[in-house]
Scaffold this motif. Structure first.
Motif, short mmCIF file in Angstrom:
data_model
loop_
_atom_site.label_atom_id
_atom_site.label_comp_id
_atom_site.label_asym_id
_atom_site.label_seq_id
_atom_site.Cartn_x
_atom_site.Cartn_y
_atom_site.Cartn_z
N GLN A 280 0.83 -1.21 0.00
CA GLN A 280 0.00 0.00 0.00
C GLN A 280 0.87 1.26 0.00
OE1 GLN A 280 -0.40 -2.51 2.24
NE2 GLN A 280 -2.42 -3.34 1.84
N ALA B 90 -6.78 9.23 -1.81
CA ALA B 90 -7.54 8.08 -1.32
C ALA B 90 -8.33 7.42 -2.45
CB ALA B 90 -8.47 8.50 -0.19
N ASP C 191 -7.61 3.74 -3.89
CA ASP C 191 -8.75 2.95 -3.44
C ASP C 191 -8.60 2.53 -1.98
OD1 ASP C 191 -11.22 1.72 -3.69
OD2 ASP C 191 -10.35 -0.19 -4.32
N MET C 192 -8.53 3.55 -1.11
CA MET C 192 -8.28 3.33 0.31
C MET C 192 -9.07 4.36 1.11
SD MET C 192 -4.46 3.41 2.02
CE MET C 192 -3.83 2.25 0.82
N SER C 193 -9.51 3.98 2.29
CA SER C 193 -10.20 4.95 3.15
C SER C 193 -9.21 6.04 3.56
CB SER C 193 -10.77 4.27 4.39
OG SER C 193 -9.73 3.92 5.28
N LEU D 63 -7.24 5.01 6.79
CA LEU D 63 -6.12 4.09 6.52
C LEU D 63 -5.01 4.80 5.77
CD1 LEU D 63 -4.96 1.24 6.72
CD2 LEU D 63 -6.23 0.67 4.64
N LEU D 64 -5.37 5.64 4.83
CA LEU D 64 -4.38 6.40 4.07
C LEU D 64 -3.55 7.28 4.99
CD1 LEU D 64 -3.11 7.31 1.40
CD2 LEU D 64 -4.97 8.98 1.20
#
Length: 105
Positions: free
Chosen positions: A17, A36, A40-42, A45-46
């Motif tokens: 990631q 984000a 393709d990440m929240s 989390l990013l």
């Protein structure tokens, strides 16, 4: 760079990631929401990944105001060269004292 610094640097990018984030920021400076979407990440989390990358010096972030007055956090990759070879590892080890936990009988 001592052995602890080298290990921390490697740990910061030892994630698919985080490598994807760096690749996305290689040519573009992006605000968190756009980044984000691209990876393709929240955002939560990013931010966790960006915090690790920023602490290791791979990215820098800063707040800017948009035209409508919203604060946007932008990130960009910082130029770096990371060489991992035996001379680099040996130099890092040589700069680090051996702790009692490292010694074996």
């Amino acid at each position: 760079m001592n052995i602890e610094q080298l290990a921390a640097t490697l740990a910061a990018i030892a994630s698919p990631q985080r490598l994807r984030i760096l690749a996305t920021l290689a040519d573009d400076r992006l605000h968190v929401s756009a980044l984000a979407r691209r990876v393709d990440m929240s955002r939560a989390l990013l931010y966790m990944h960006l915090t690790k990358l920023e602490a290791a010096g791979f990215v820098v972030g800063g707040l800017e105001l948009s035209a409508d007055g919203k604060a946007l956090k932008y990130f960009e990759a910082t130029p770096f060269v990371l060489t991992i070879d035996l001379p680099t590892i040996s130099a890092a080890v040589a700069l680090s004292p051996i702790s009692p936990a490292d010694e074996t009988d």
